[in-house]
Design an enzyme around this catalytic site. Structure first.
Site, PDB file in Angstrom:
ATOM      1  CE  LYS A 222      -4.364  -1.984   1.059  1.00  0.00           C
ATOM      2  NZ  LYS A 222      -5.611  -1.971   2.047  1.00  0.00           N
ATOM      3  NE  ARG A 257      -7.444  -9.032   0.843  1.00  0.00           N
ATOM      4  CZ  ARG A 257      -7.216  -7.949  -0.074  1.00  0.00           C
ATOM      5  NH1 ARG A 257      -6.228  -7.171   0.212  1.00  0.00           N
ATOM      6  NH2 ARG A 257      -7.819  -8.393  -1.215  1.00  0.00           N
TER       7      ARG A 257
END
Length: 275
Positions: A222, A257
């Site tokens: 991210k 995740r």
């Protein structure tokens, strides 16, 4: 966590370290690997690769959640998702599979086709009615509820705002009849948060666990890592693995995740040896 699959498939539970949820993006516009696994054969091959490396759950999704991504219609999402879900389920009959979506109708169809878990990436509520939770109860599936605050304004302390918002989302889910044991919360890294706020949530995961639910963390690749690793997803995988090792050492979350299953499992095993 004491979740159960609607298909009587055994779902893993975290023991001495977090579970690894491997990301299988089968759409064409995902931010880091869009189109790489769009073909049914390549989606299956990537699933095989993750299984061989020891993944605990495969999270399959067809629609990107990155800002400004073009939304898919119900038919478009189903047309992409179901053929790929079916081949993965056929090949790996014991592997837990979660479906990454925000559309209750898509989630329901995916569960009927063999998925075990609903991963609700937006937790959209209307007039305090949480339709995805209602769908999860209807099909008997566990629900992962994501804290998304895109477009929401707040005053005061961010973490207080976050906890209030998460509690409200949890209340809406339970009000639809969802069993507490079937609910996992995702802190929603990158979903309306600044870089500083994202890192604060990672740092305070132990406080989030005090809400009394399983906690999922998804930092993989991210933009919170941009000033550390730039645009290189390989380097962002390194940063992700560092956080995975940190979380494992602190025992402050239940599911990680990730895109790169191998790197994160190695990081967890390494920190476990040190501890």
């Amino acid at each position: 966590m004491n979740w159960k699959s609607p298909h009587n498939r055994k779902l893993p539970l975290p023991k001495n370290h977090p579970l690894i949820m491997g990301i299988l993006n089968v759409g064409e516009n995902s931010f880091s690997d869009g189109g790489n696994f769009f073909e049914v054969s390549s989606a299956l091959k990537h699933a095989e690769d993750m299984v061989s490396k020891g993944v605990d759950i495969i999270d399959i999704g067809a629609e990107s959640t990155r800002p400004q991504a073009k939304p898919l219609t119900f038919d478009e999402e189903i047309d992409i998702l179901l053929p790929r879900l079916k081949v993965v389920r056929k090949e790996f009959q014991d592997m837990p599979i979660s479906v990454d979506t925000y559309k209750p109708e898509v989630a329901k169809m995916a569960i009927l086709e063999g998925a075990d878990i609903i991963n609700d990436v937006y937790a959209i509520r209307k007039n305090d009615c949480y339709q995805m939770a209602k769908t999860a109860v209807e099909v008997g599936a566990p629900l992962i509820l994501t804290h998304c605050c895109r477009g929401e304004a707040f005053d005061g302390d961010f973490f207080d705002f976050f906890i209030r918002g998460m509690r409200k989302r949890i209340e809406c889910a339970l009000a639809e009849g969802l069993n507490k044991d079937m609910l996992v919360v995702d802190v929603g890294i990158g979903f309306g948060k600044s870089v500083e706020q994202n890192f604060e949530l990672v740092r305070r995961l132990d406080e989030i666990k005090q809400l009394g639910f399983g906690v999922l963390l998804g930092v993989s690749r991210k933009s919170m890592f941009a000033d550390i690793a730039g645009d290189s997803f390989a380097l962002r995988d390194t940063a992700t693995a560092v956080i995975s090792a940190y979380c494992s050492s602190k025992n402050n979350c239940d599911i990680l995740r990730v895109h790169n299953v191998d790197a994160n499992i190695i990081a967890i095993k390494t920190i476990s040896k040190i501890i």
